[in-house]
Design a protein around this motif. Sequence first.
Motif, mmCIF file in Angstrom:
data_model
loop_
_atom_site.group_PDB
_atom_site.id
_atom_site.type_symbol
_atom_site.label_atom_id
_atom_site.label_comp_id
_atom_site.label_asym_id
_atom_site.label_seq_id
_atom_site.Cartn_x
_atom_site.Cartn_y
_atom_site.Cartn_z
ATOM 1 N N VAL A 273 34.931 25.125 89.806
ATOM 2 C CA VAL A 273 35.869 24.117 90.289
ATOM 3 C C VAL A 273 36.711 24.722 91.395
ATOM 4 O O VAL A 273 37.331 25.785 91.221
ATOM 5 C CB VAL A 273 36.772 23.612 89.148
ATOM 6 C CG1 VAL A 273 37.776 22.595 89.679
ATOM 7 C CG2 VAL A 273 35.939 22.997 88.029
ATOM 8 N N ALA A 274 36.725 24.065 92.554
ATOM 9 C CA ALA A 274 37.559 24.513 93.665
ATOM 10 C C ALA A 274 38.985 23.993 93.467
ATOM 11 O O ALA A 274 39.199 22.799 93.285
ATOM 12 C CB ALA A 274 36.987 24.010 94.984
ATOM 13 N N ILE A 275 39.942 24.923 93.498
ATOM 14 C CA ILE A 275 41.350 24.588 93.260
ATOM 15 C C ILE A 275 42.132 24.962 94.512
ATOM 16 O O ILE A 275 42.074 26.115 94.970
ATOM 17 C CB ILE A 275 41.885 25.370 92.036
ATOM 18 C CG1 ILE A 275 40.969 25.123 90.816
ATOM 19 C CG2 ILE A 275 43.318 24.983 91.722
ATOM 20 C CD1 ILE A 275 41.190 26.098 89.697
ATOM 21 N N GLY B 8 35.522 28.313 82.576
ATOM 22 C CA GLY B 8 36.369 27.234 83.078
ATOM 23 C C GLY B 8 37.786 27.677 83.333
ATOM 24 O O GLY B 8 38.682 26.844 83.544
ATOM 25 N N GLU B 9 38.034 28.984 83.341
ATOM 26 C CA GLU B 9 39.391 29.512 83.469
ATOM 27 C C GLU B 9 39.742 29.782 84.928
ATOM 28 O O GLU B 9 38.897 30.146 85.739
ATOM 29 C CB GLU B 9 39.518 30.797 82.658
ATOM 30 C CG GLU B 9 39.287 30.602 81.169
ATOM 31 C CD GLU B 9 39.123 31.916 80.438
ATOM 32 O OE1 GLU B 9 38.848 32.929 81.112
ATOM 33 O OE2 GLU B 9 39.259 31.931 79.200
ATOM 34 N N ALA B 10 41.025 29.630 85.240
ATOM 35 C CA ALA B 10 41.530 29.923 86.569
ATOM 36 C C ALA B 10 43.010 30.289 86.479
ATOM 37 O O ALA B 10 43.713 29.845 85.567
ATOM 38 C CB ALA B 10 41.325 28.739 87.505
ATOM 39 N N ASP B 11 43.468 31.057 87.449
ATOM 40 C CA ASP B 11 44.856 31.495 87.493
ATOM 41 C C ASP B 11 45.586 30.706 88.577
ATOM 42 O O ASP B 11 45.198 30.731 89.747
ATOM 43 C CB ASP B 11 44.903 32.995 87.803
ATOM 44 C CG ASP B 11 46.317 33.558 87.749
ATOM 45 O OD1 ASP B 11 47.256 32.771 87.525
ATOM 46 O OD2 ASP B 11 46.473 34.783 87.939
ATOM 47 N N LYS C 244 42.589 26.289 81.631
ATOM 48 C CA LYS C 244 41.171 26.094 81.332
ATOM 49 C C LYS C 244 40.785 24.683 81.755
ATOM 50 O O LYS C 244 41.461 23.720 81.387
ATOM 51 C CB LYS C 244 40.899 26.300 79.845
ATOM 52 C CG LYS C 244 39.422 26.471 79.521
ATOM 53 C CD LYS C 244 39.225 27.121 78.168
ATOM 54 C CE LYS C 244 37.767 27.499 77.952
ATOM 55 N NZ LYS C 244 37.559 28.239 76.693
ATOM 56 N N ILE C 245 39.700 24.564 82.526
ATOM 57 C CA ILE C 245 39.245 23.276 83.041
ATOM 58 C C ILE C 245 38.040 22.834 82.228
ATOM 59 O O ILE C 245 37.045 23.556 82.119
ATOM 60 C CB ILE C 245 38.896 23.364 84.537
ATOM 61 C CG1 ILE C 245 40.075 23.924 85.322
ATOM 62 C CG2 ILE C 245 38.500 21.994 85.079
ATOM 63 C CD1 ILE C 245 39.763 24.251 86.759
ATOM 64 N N VAL D 38 43.113 21.325 81.848
ATOM 65 C CA VAL D 38 42.899 20.248 82.812
ATOM 66 C C VAL D 38 41.550 19.614 82.498
ATOM 67 O O VAL D 38 40.529 20.310 82.417
ATOM 68 C CB VAL D 38 42.901 20.772 84.266
ATOM 69 C CG1 VAL D 38 42.548 19.657 85.236
ATOM 70 C CG2 VAL D 38 44.239 21.383 84.612
ATOM 71 N N TYR D 39 41.542 18.294 82.320
ATOM 72 C CA TYR D 39 40.308 17.586 81.974
ATOM 73 C C TYR D 39 39.810 16.808 83.191
ATOM 74 O O TYR D 39 40.566 16.034 83.798
ATOM 75 C CB TYR D 39 40.539 16.635 80.807
ATOM 76 C CG TYR D 39 40.841 17.346 79.509
ATOM 77 C CD1 TYR D 39 39.806 17.844 78.725
ATOM 78 C CD2 TYR D 39 42.151 17.530 79.080
ATOM 79 C CE1 TYR D 39 40.063 18.510 77.535
ATOM 80 C CE2 TYR D 39 42.424 18.210 77.888
ATOM 81 C CZ TYR D 39 41.374 18.687 77.126
ATOM 82 O OH TYR D 39 41.629 19.350 75.960
ATOM 83 N N LEU D 40 38.551 17.036 83.558
ATOM 84 C CA LEU D 40 37.939 16.338 84.688
ATOM 85 C C LEU D 40 36.937 15.309 84.184
ATOM 86 O O LEU D 40 36.202 15.556 83.214
ATOM 87 C CB LEU D 40 37.212 17.321 85.610
ATOM 88 C CG LEU D 40 38.052 18.421 86.261
ATOM 89 C CD1 LEU D 40 37.184 19.223 87.222
ATOM 90 C CD2 LEU D 40 39.261 17.849 86.993
ATOM 91 N N GLU D 41 36.915 14.156 84.853
ATOM 92 C CA GLU D 41 35.952 13.119 84.520
ATOM 93 C C GLU D 41 34.681 13.333 85.338
ATOM 94 O O GLU D 41 34.734 13.550 86.544
ATOM 95 C CB GLU D 41 36.528 11.730 84.812
ATOM 96 C CG GLU D 41 37.687 11.349 83.905
ATOM 97 C CD GLU D 41 38.147 9.924 84.147
ATOM 98 O OE1 GLU D 41 37.440 9.215 84.885
ATOM 99 O OE2 GLU D 41 39.192 9.542 83.604
ATOM 100 N N SER D 42 33.550 13.256 84.657
ATOM 101 C CA SER D 42 32.268 13.454 85.333
ATOM 102 C C SER D 42 31.948 12.235 86.188
ATOM 103 O O SER D 42 31.978 11.106 85.716
ATOM 104 C CB SER D 42 31.159 13.666 84.295
ATOM 105 O OG SER D 42 29.913 13.726 84.927
#
Length: 802
Positions: free
Chosen positions: A36-38, A53-56, A23-24, A88-92
């Motif tokens: 979010v592009a991963i 915010g979920e991704a596999d 979860k991002i 995963v935590y992203l900074e704005s």
Amino acid sequence: MKFRIIIFFFILFSSLSRAQNIKILNKVTKEPVFGVAIYNVDKSKSAVSNFRGEADLDEFTDSEIIYFKHLSHVLKSLTKQQIKSNKVYLESNTQGLEQIVISASKFRQNKKDIPQKILSIDANQIQFANPQTSADLLENSGQVYIQKSQLGGGSPMIRGFSTNRLLITVDGVRMNNAIFRGGNLQNVISIDPFAIENAEVTLGAGSVIYGSDAIGGVMSFYTKKPKLSYTKSLLFNGNTQVRYASASQEKTGHFDFNLGYEKWALATSVSYNSFDDLFMGSHGPDDYLRPEFALATTTGDVIISNDNPLVQKYTGYDQLNLMQKVHFEPYEDLSFDFGLYYTTTSDIPRYDRLIRYKGETLRSAEWSYGPQNWFMSNFQVTKLSSKSNLYDKIKATLAYQNFQESRYDRDFQSSTRNVREEAVDAYSFNLDLEKRISPKTQFFYGAEYVFNKVKSIGAEEDIVNNTATKTVSRYPNGASWQSAAIYSSIKYKPNPKFVFQSGLRFNYVGSEADFTENNMYLNLPFDTSRNESEALTGTAGISWSPNQTIQWKLNASSAFRAPNIDDVGKVFDSEPGSVVVPNEHLRPEYAYGGEIGLKLNFNDLLVFDMSTYYTYLDNALVRRDFTLNGESEIVYDGELSNVQAIQNASKAWIYGYEIGMKLAISNHLKFTSQYSIIGGTEVEGNIEVPIRHVAPNFGNSHLIWSSNNLKFDLFANYNGSISYNQLAPSEIEKDYIYALDTNGNPYSPSWYTLNFRTQYQVNKSISIMASLENITDQRYKTYSSGIAAAGRNLILTLKYSI
């Protein structure tokens, strides 16, 4: 057999444990980040986060570097082994959009560094406030006052200034044109609130960056930007929204969608609004009631008794908004943006003119604005890194706009309908650059050119014979207005606590007009007019934060407004019995101002934000009595009228104080409040009188509770009174829009409303918003407004996202 089953479940469990669903989240707000592009280094493996915010990450190996990229967040790289608790935590990179602003220099800057006060309104705030129009969006900020002459209106007032002394921009393009008037303007409603990503309001002068008109403030709207997937996978998302409001029987529909590829992205937005006649509140001055209205029939005009005087006949209208944007990003530091915008309305009845009386009878059988059409196309090239000695960042913007408006009116039981139609073609080019001279010094500079061409016609239609004859137009047909400017600004930040910014702008403005056609009706002492002016404006200010608690801001500036075609060449009825005629002898008006701000932040638990300001307006362009060929009265639209003209005939002093407070009561509950006090006078003749656009004291207070999926807001809006002695002379003349005091004189009463709104996220796709405004059903008008505000109003909104 049992052994095989055990082995099967062991293998299944092992494979599931190796799969990694993450979860991002935003590091500050802890809210999920969608889109979010991963991807890995060569982009051979990719994924995109969903609305939760979920991704596999199953296809990625434990040791390879995985990149997490999002438009509004800082790029992050991790391995699967480094991800803790599957989060995963992203900074704005916008720090919540409340700390980064664009309008101060055309490039992103930390809001804390700007000496001026700038309001930031982000997409989440816009969605929760759920405004009908962009005028309502500004009003929800609590620091912009909105006047309305009709339901299809909204004229902002900022710090005692309004109309053509305020500047509007959309995606960096100047919206003000050559016929922006000193009377109330409705152009801001052409901007679709559903399409806005964020808005910034600069309180105070902005002439160094934006030139003429930016005396009292700048309203900058930034529409939704197409989002890339940054991978070979398609990023698709869309929203559908429907809304109903009881006070105006509003029915609104909206949809938008985004198609994002690795380097190309497209965004489409469509909105449609339909409003019926507006209901006013039940408790308030009887002076606002609508007891009767004029109706045109096949046998002539008749006066009809209104079955429900709370219904403001006629006020309803429709509006359509379209937007299409394309974004191309061949490299991370280079992007191309192309946008098309179109807004159109139905006829909009001008309610304040429909309630005027002439003796004991309603004056007008018809008075409406024709469709208000706005079209813009703009093309922007942005490069955010360069090894050039001249710039590090560069942005070029080329735009074309077309404005169309009209107005028609007919007196009661008259067979003659007066029609005026106007159109403006507006071309603009902006070049903005930024250069870091040293680690402590940044230099911003640029150039701008604007050209406007005005078309205007006037006609008298005989509704009985269905014929039309040409008559005096509102503006000289074919008139032109142009502006050319260069500007520079420097930012010096010797340490994290202190910032100094200063700038200069030189502007040339010229206009040409041919009055030959109108002279058939007016007999002006001149056939052509050429007006040229030059202006040098500047600003200087500091932002100083001696510690984590205190921040001081100090700013001084000058600003100007050059005469436009509306000032130089307009012909119109300003009020019953008066007509405004052209005046070619005009010079720019100048404003000189200062502002001091103090912010006290106690660990984000309690925040006070205070500011005080003072502005002196010199050579003010105002409407005053005039003579034409030695005559003080002429016949206009069949009525003997007093002659007036725009003149450099006044000075003004405006001052004010603003205070805001935020209190975090708990993690889920907070209280906010905002209050503004404004005063000022101007010179009329040899005496000082109140200024027309100085709003009464006003403010709001909000008690907000929020959790993961649910949010409540209980709030109050309140507004002080303006007595008869405090009204500007031009407002006293419009006594038909005001309540009457015990002496029978017009005045603007104080008022308040209690309101409640809520938002519930049902699941990842569905959200519901509901509001109950003006719970106590107050009957009131915002200052200088011709139409009463909505009474008790239930608003229901359903949003579906994919």
